[in-house]
Every structure is written in C-alpha cells, then in structure tokens.
Design a protein around this motif. Structure first.
Motif, PDB file in Angstrom:
ATOM      1  N   PRO A   1      44.872-104.836-101.212  1.00 49.01           N
ATOM      2  CA  PRO A   1      43.552-104.823-100.257  1.00 49.01           C
ATOM      3  C   PRO A   1      42.486-104.048-100.256  1.00 49.01           C
ATOM      4  O   PRO A   1      42.917-102.802-101.204  1.00 49.01           O
ATOM      5  CB  PRO A   1      44.170-104.535 -98.823  1.00 49.01           C
TER       6      PRO A   1
ATOM      7  N   ASP B   1      41.468-113.509 -95.819  1.00 45.88           N
ATOM      8  CA  ASP B   1      41.971-113.433 -95.457  1.00 45.88           C
ATOM      9  C   ASP B   1      40.777-114.262 -93.744  1.00 45.88           C
ATOM     10  O   ASP B   1      39.910-112.843 -93.401  1.00 45.88           O
ATOM     11  CB  ASP B   1      42.792-112.566 -95.055  1.00 45.88           C
ATOM     12  N   THR B   2      40.786-114.793 -93.511  1.00 41.41           N
ATOM     13  CA  THR B   2      38.871-115.175 -92.920  1.00 41.41           C
ATOM     14  C   THR B   2      39.474-114.600 -91.251  1.00 41.41           C
ATOM     15  O   THR B   2      38.419-113.932 -90.099  1.00 41.41           O
ATOM     16  CB  THR B   2      38.329-116.240 -92.933  1.00 41.41           C
ATOM     17  N   ILE B   3      40.866-114.187 -90.827  1.00 46.15           N
ATOM     18  CA  ILE B   3      41.418-114.109 -89.161  1.00 46.15           C
ATOM     19  C   ILE B   3      41.309-112.356 -89.276  1.00 46.15           C
ATOM     20  O   ILE B   3      41.048-111.908 -88.741  1.00 46.15           O
ATOM     21  CB  ILE B   3      43.225-115.019 -89.278  1.00 46.15           C
ATOM     22  N   GLY B   4      41.980-111.731 -90.852  1.00 49.95           N
ATOM     23  CA  GLY B   4      42.837-110.593 -90.811  1.00 49.95           C
ATOM     24  C   GLY B   4      40.919-109.871 -91.335  1.00 49.95           C
ATOM     25  O   GLY B   4      40.785-108.574 -91.022  1.00 49.95           O
ATOM     26  N   ARG B   5      40.077-110.828 -91.851  1.00 48.15           N
ATOM     27  CA  ARG B   5      38.428-110.331 -92.008  1.00 48.15           C
ATOM     28  C   ARG B   5      39.104-109.364 -93.647  1.00 48.15           C
ATOM     29  O   ARG B   5      38.721-108.447 -92.764  1.00 48.15           O
ATOM     30  CB  ARG B   5      37.945-109.319 -91.596  1.00 48.15           C
ATOM     31  N   GLN B   6      40.154-109.755 -93.857  1.00 49.94           N
ATOM     32  CA  GLN B   6      40.458-108.747 -95.516  1.00 49.94           C
ATOM     33  C   GLN B   6      40.400-109.064 -96.692  1.00 49.94           C
ATOM     34  O   GLN B   6      40.570-110.431 -96.750  1.00 49.94           O
ATOM     35  CB  GLN B   6      42.221-108.013 -95.363  1.00 49.94           C
TER      36      GLN B   6
ATOM     37  N   ARG C   1      41.670-120.819 -93.753  1.00 46.77           N
ATOM     38  CA  ARG C   1      42.398-119.582 -92.513  1.00 46.77           C
ATOM     39  C   ARG C   1      42.208-118.001 -93.737  1.00 46.77           C
ATOM     40  O   ARG C   1      42.219-117.090 -93.539  1.00 46.77           O
ATOM     41  CB  ARG C   1      43.833-119.574 -92.304  1.00 46.77           C
ATOM     42  N   SER C   2      42.809-118.573 -95.384  1.00 45.72           N
ATOM     43  CA  SER C   2      42.568-117.634 -96.412  1.00 45.72           C
ATOM     44  C   SER C   2      41.356-118.498 -97.974  1.00 45.72           C
ATOM     45  O   SER C   2      42.373-120.096 -97.721  1.00 45.72           O
ATOM     46  CB  SER C   2      43.990-117.359 -96.862  1.00 45.72           C
TER      47      SER C   2
END
Lengths: 484, 223
Positions: free
Chosen positions: B147, B135-140, B125-126
């Motif tokens: 950020p 952050d692979t979920i929020g793609r950030q 996930r991170s």
C-alpha cells in the motif's frame, strides 16, 4: 458545316436567314402581283369601253357602219376633255370613226389581230395606254381602239401600287420580326425537355450512376436517343455496382475467416510465434479495411449541408494515434485553435484522411521525435513529422494505389495516401507536401474552399484549456514535456 | 465473471469462448438475435459481445431492444463492416464500444476490461496496470502489492487515467476531475499535478508510465 454547335442558335440562325429572304421577296412578290392585278383591271376597263362604243355602232343595209354615241359619251371621249380617245378601224386600215380630229387613228398599228392587243403610245407629252380590240358589227369585223391618258388613269389603283412600299411594305418587317421572336420562344418551349435532360445528364458520374433521363416529356424524334442513353446508363450502373459490391463483399467476406485465424493464433502456446502471426494478420486486416474504404469512397459524395469540425476531428485523430505513438516511443502534438473550425464535409471520412496521414507520418518519424497535427482557422490541417521527407520526384506517385517507396521493407499496402487523395477530391480540397530542414515533411490538407461561416454563440472548448503557442523553431529532439 | 457472446459463426464462437476462458471470462454463446434477447431477459451477465451480422436480425435490433428495456448492460459490438456511418450508428444505438473484425483476443479483453472498469461495473472496484492496483472503494493504491500513500487529488487523477488505460484522457477531463467546475484553475495546475504524480510513481518503482500528448491530454500505459 454549321457555325454554331447549339441547336437553338442553329435554328434561330437559319430562321433569321429564311425570314430575311422572305422579307425581301414577299414585298416584291406582292408588288408584282398588285401590278398585274392593276393591269388586269385597266385592260378590263379598256375592253368595257370598247364594248360600250361597239354597242352604239350599227351596220346599215348597204354594209356601211354608223356610230351614234349618246352626247354624254361623246363628251367623255372628246378631245376637249382629253382623257379618253377612241378610233374604229376596219380590216382595210381605214379609220371609220375617231374621237381625234382629222379622223386619225389612236394607234398606228399594222397588225389586225384576232384578239385584243394592248398598246401604248405617246402623243405630244401625253402617254396613252390603250387597246385595239376586234369587234363584230353586223357581219363586219372592226378594230375598236380605245385609249386612256396615263396621267389621269384610275387613281386608286395607281396610288396603291406606287405607294405600296412606303405605306404598306414596312409593316411586313415588324410582322416578320415578331414572328421570329414568337418562333424563338416556341423553339425554347419545344426543346425545354432536352435542356432539362442535358442538365440531368451533367450530374451523372461515378458517384451518381442512378440518374436516368426523363423520357415522357421528350419530343418523339428524340425519345429513341434518350431511351438508348438510359439503357447505356443502366448497363454502366450495373457495371459500377458489380465492381463496387465485389470489392466490398470480398473485403467483408475476408474478415470472418481472418477473425477465426486470429482467434486460433491467440490459442497458440508459443507466444513469440503467436505475436508474429498476429502481426501478419493485422497487416492483412489493414489491407482489407483499406479496400473496403476504397470501395465505399468510390461512391462517396459530401452532402451539401453536412458540417464537420476540423478541430474536433484532429483531437479525435490525436487521441486515436497517441497510444500507437507511445507504444513506438514517439510523440504526438496537437496544435489547434480554441474555437471549432467548421467545414462542409463528412466527419467520419475526414477523420480517416487525417488518421491516414498521421499514421503515415508516425511510420516515418524516428523514435523519440514528434508528429505534430495542427489545425488552422482558415480551414487547413497540417501533419508534420521528423522523417526523411519526400523527394519531389516521388510526390505524384505516393498517392497512387499500391505504391510503396520500399517494397520489400514496408509494412503497408500503399493504399492509405490514395484514400486520402480520394477523400480530398470528394471535398474539393487539395493536398500539399513540403520538406523541412534539417529533417521532416509537412502534409497539408486544404479545406479552405469548404470553410463554413464561424458558429455564433459560445462554444465550450472541450479539450484545450488554453491556446497553444506555435513553437518558434522546429524541434525534432526527443521530447517528454509535462505540458499537455 | 459471465459474459454473453452473440456470434453466428460457430467456429469463431467456439474459439472466442475458449480464449475468453483463458483470460478469466466465462462466456455463454448464442447464435441468433432471438436467442440473445431471450437469454438476456432471464440471465444477468457482466457484459455482452454482440456481432452485428446475425442470421435472423441485425444485431442493432438486439441492442435497441435491450436499451428500450432499460438494460444498462455494457455491450461491445463486433462487426465485419465499418462503413462511414456504421460506427456512429452502432454507438448511437447504445453500444459502449466497437471492435472491427478481425481483432486480437488481447484487444477484445482490453476493451472488455475497460468497459468493466467503468464506475458501477464489476472491474471498476479494482483498477490494475503493471504492478499498480487501485482499490476504488477503499481508495488505496498498491504498488507491487504494498500500500502507498498519495494525496486525494493524485489518487483522483490516477483513477481516471487507470479507468481509461490505453486511451487518451483529455486535459479538460483531468482538470474537471481535480478542481470541479467551480474553482478558477491556473493555466498549468494540471501539468503540476501530473508532473508530481509521475515523479511519485517513478520514485515508488511503478511499472506504469504517464505520457503527455501535448494539445490533447494524458495516457497511462504499462512501462
């Protein structure tokens, strides 16, 4: 002492000699035997003639001897017929009777022997063969001489003897020759277990110590020898295994304590000290791994149909060493054809060889320069560095175990390249080294003898999207290009 | 994060549990294949570290049994043997990674993290490297906690590099990731993207560098 080292040739040679001698002596012996048989027959017929004549002799009361031959016999012995002759002599050498005119004896002999005497004489152009045989007539002994004209003696026997060689003698040669051929095949059959055993014995080497020679089919004379050889092989194998297992076990057993040591070092709060100790442990780990490699490779052989792709092996090696290279500020470059380069070999083992050469190159190439791993279609792998190169005088030594150029400064145990050499030997390949100008060295691993025919059908190119062009000039400058 | 350590050497086991604890992993340890299978049947772990030389059975048996139960738990094999066929056998039996004794705890942790960074795993996930956090979920992407704005394709390339950090990612994999299988890709398209990403990271003050391994692929390390 022997002209031949081959037992078959030796036996065949001696056999040919024996047969040649036999082929000369056997006809001669047969001829002699035949002749003597013929002579015996001749003598017997002479004796029978003499006995026949004696049968018609009788003693008169006054002691004189009379001969009354029936007319047919008289004709047979007549001079007119000419083939047979007889005369009868008494002890005083008087000719009592004779078929010859003028009562002459057939043979003029002085001796009056107690037994038969065989004689020959010439009368004109006629050879007479005959005998003088003492015979009893009443109380007197007379010597009956009978003779036969040699020109007209019993024809059959004569012919056999005379024509023995031309008609019968030659047949002994093909018979003896076919005997020779039969014998050769008998030898081959009898020795075939030996041939098989020698073939098997040829396979025995450090890699195949489990081979034993077959005892069952062996001729009993050779069984003890084969048995002894097998026992020696048994001991040899045990020795090999003990040594192999010892190296493997020792290396194996060192790993767990080293792991504990490493784990303990990892808990040391002084990070600088921990790093130094870890470096020492890493060095020991490497030596242990290499000892294991050596023990394992001692027994390693390439299976006949095993196929390894040099191209994908080199991709793996490049991926494997790249993080180490990057850590030390060095570059790795791979030059490979688009299609696989299949060779007869073991991928894992070839991987170790290429990895060892690549690691060696990375050790010697200065920071900021590039180590190039390249694969050629013809079945070779080259590893090129920008290091100081290897002097001609050192090229044989670098493959010896535990050899290091600089014993005090070097980090390795000097085992890596000896492992490479062993791997190349197992693949019937060679290693060549050449220095480059102005700097650098190329190691080339040659698998050309093992190159397999190219795969048929499409093979997806996994790693390289596009063929790479070989750099025209050697570039040892610091390189951080974007091109992968 | 809970790990299961299957190791029969008590001393090594104790030290590893302690070191893993210091690296943020809670580890339970068992010493036999039978115990391992029974614990794995009842408890859910993030990953398992499996020694192959166990007293009762070969560690590979544990691995095969596990995979036969359709358990996809990431498994890292530890072994004192690394013969010609051992690595291949281990990976074929369903191991996710392979580590030869002795190893540094850092190496073990790095390998575990790499396993757990895989899609679907906990750390996936991170993804973190240097001052980068993705952050692979929020793609950030965060650099030094701030950020950052990157294109979707740059993020995609960075993600696969970070998931395999410390390892070379082949050029073909990067290509497929950016363009999929359908598009006709120009010969230097990947190089252009990597060049752009490298420059972006540099401009943003990232302490991670993308290295080019020519003829092979790309590698991201802490700078």
């Amino acid at each position: 002492m022997f002209l031949f080292t081959s037992i078959t040739r030796r036996i065949i040679f001696l056999h040919v000699v024996a047969i040649s001698i036999t082929s000369v002596f056997m006809p001669v012996a047969l001829y002699v035997l035949l002749r003597s048989t013929a002579e015996d027959l001749q003598h017997r017929s002479l004796r029978e003639n003499a006995e026949l004549i004696t049968r018609y002799m009788s003693q008169a009361p006054d002691g004189s001897i009379t001969l009354n031959l029936p007319p047919d016999l008289d004709t047979l012995f007549s001079e007119a017929y000419g083939r047979y002759a007889y005369s009868v002599l008494d002890a005083a050498d008087h000719t009592l009777f004779s078929s010859l005119h003028g009562r002459t004896p057939v043979f003029n002999t002085d001796a009056r022997l107690a037994g038969p005497e065989y004689l020959e004489s010439k009368r004109g152009d006629v050879t007479l063969s005959g005998a003088s045989i003492p015979m009893k007539v009443g109380d007197r002994t007379v010597w009956v001489q009978v003779a036969q004209d040699m020109e007209h003696r019993d024809v059959l026997i004569d012919d056999i003897v005379r024509e023995f060689f031309s008609r019968v003698g030659w047949i002994t040669i093909p018979i003896l020759l076919s005997l020779l051929i039969i014998d050769v095949s008998i030898f081959r059959r009898a020795l075939s277990p030996l041939f098989k055993a020698s073939e098997m014995a040829e396979k025995i080497g450090p890699e195949r110590t489990d081979v034993r020679l077959p005892v069952e089919a062996m001729p009993s004379e050779i069984k003890p020898l084969v048995h002894t050889i097998n026992q020696a092989l048994e001991r040899l194998e045990r020795g090999f295994l003990v040594q192999r297992d010892f190296t493997a076990d020792a290396a194996h057993e060192l790993r767990t304590p080293l792991s504990i040591l490493q784990a303990r070092v990892d808990t040391i709060p002084d990070k600088e000290l921990a790093r130094e100790l870890s470096r020492d442990i890493a060095r020991m780990k490497r030596i242990v791994s290499q000892l294991l490699d050596i023990a394992e490779l001692e027994a390693f052989t390439v299976a006949p149909h095993e196929v390894a792709d040099l191209r994908s092996i080199c991709v793996e090696v490049a991926e494997f060493v790249a993080p180490l290279a990057v850590r030390d500020g060095k570059n790795i470059l791979l030059e490979a054809p688009e299609m696989p380069v299949p060779v007869n070999g073991n991928s894992e083992v070839i991987f170790r060889a290429v990895r060892n050469v690549a690691e060696n190159a990375l050790k010697h190439t200065p920071a900021g320069t590039t180590v190039t791993i390249s694969v050629q279609d013809k079945g070779t792998v080259s590893v090129e560095d920008c290091g100081p190169g290897i002097a001609l005088s050192e090229r044989a030594q670098i493959f010896q175990r535990f050899w290091r150029k600089n014993r005090s400064g070097s980090t390795g145990a000097g085992l890596g390249l000896s492992i490479v050499k062993r791997i190349m030997e197992a693949h019937r390949g060679g290693i060549t080294i050449s220095n480059l100008r102005p700097a650098g060295c190329v190691f080339t691993l040659n698998f050309e003898a093992n190159l397999c025919p190219p795969f048929t059908g499409m093979v997806r190119n996994e790693t390289l999207g596009h063929p790479l062009l070989m750099a025209a000039a050697k570039d040892c400058s610091v390189n951080r290009g974007d091109r992968a | 994060m809970r790990l299961l350590l299957v190791e029969d050497n008590a001393e090594l086991s104790k030290l590893l549990v302690k070191s893993l604890g210091a690296s943020g992993f809670d580890a339970d340890s068992v010493a036999t294949a039978a115990d391992a299978l029974s614990v794995l049947g009842s408890t859910h772990y993030a990953a398992a570290i499996l020694d192959l030389g166990l007293p009762d059975q070969d560690g590979l048996v544990v691995l095969r049994t596990l995979r036969a139960r359709h358990n996809t738990l990431p498994v890292l094999i530890l072994t004192a043997r690394d013969g010609v066929n051992d690595r291949v056998t281990g990976l074929r039996a369903g191991a996710d990674d392979y580590l030869v004794k002795p190893f540094a705890i850092e190496e073990l942790v790095a390998r575990l993290e790499a396993l757990l960074r895989r899609p679907g795993q906990l750390l996936g996930r991170s993804l973190e490297l240097g001052n980068l956090a993705f952050d692979t979920i929020g793609r950030q992407l965060f650099i030094g906690g701030r950020p950052q704005i990157l294109s979707a394709r740059e993020l995609a390339v960075l993600e696969i590099l970070l998931r395999r950090s410390g390892h070379v990612v082949s050029k073909r994999v990067v290509e497929d990731q950016i363009f999929g299988l359908s598009a006709d890709v120009g010969s230097n398209a990947v190089e252009v993207y990597i060049h752009r990403l490298r420059k972006t990271l540099q401009d943003l003050g990232a302490t991670a560098a993308i290295h080019t391994i020519r003829g092979v692929g790309y590698l991201i390390t802490e700078a």
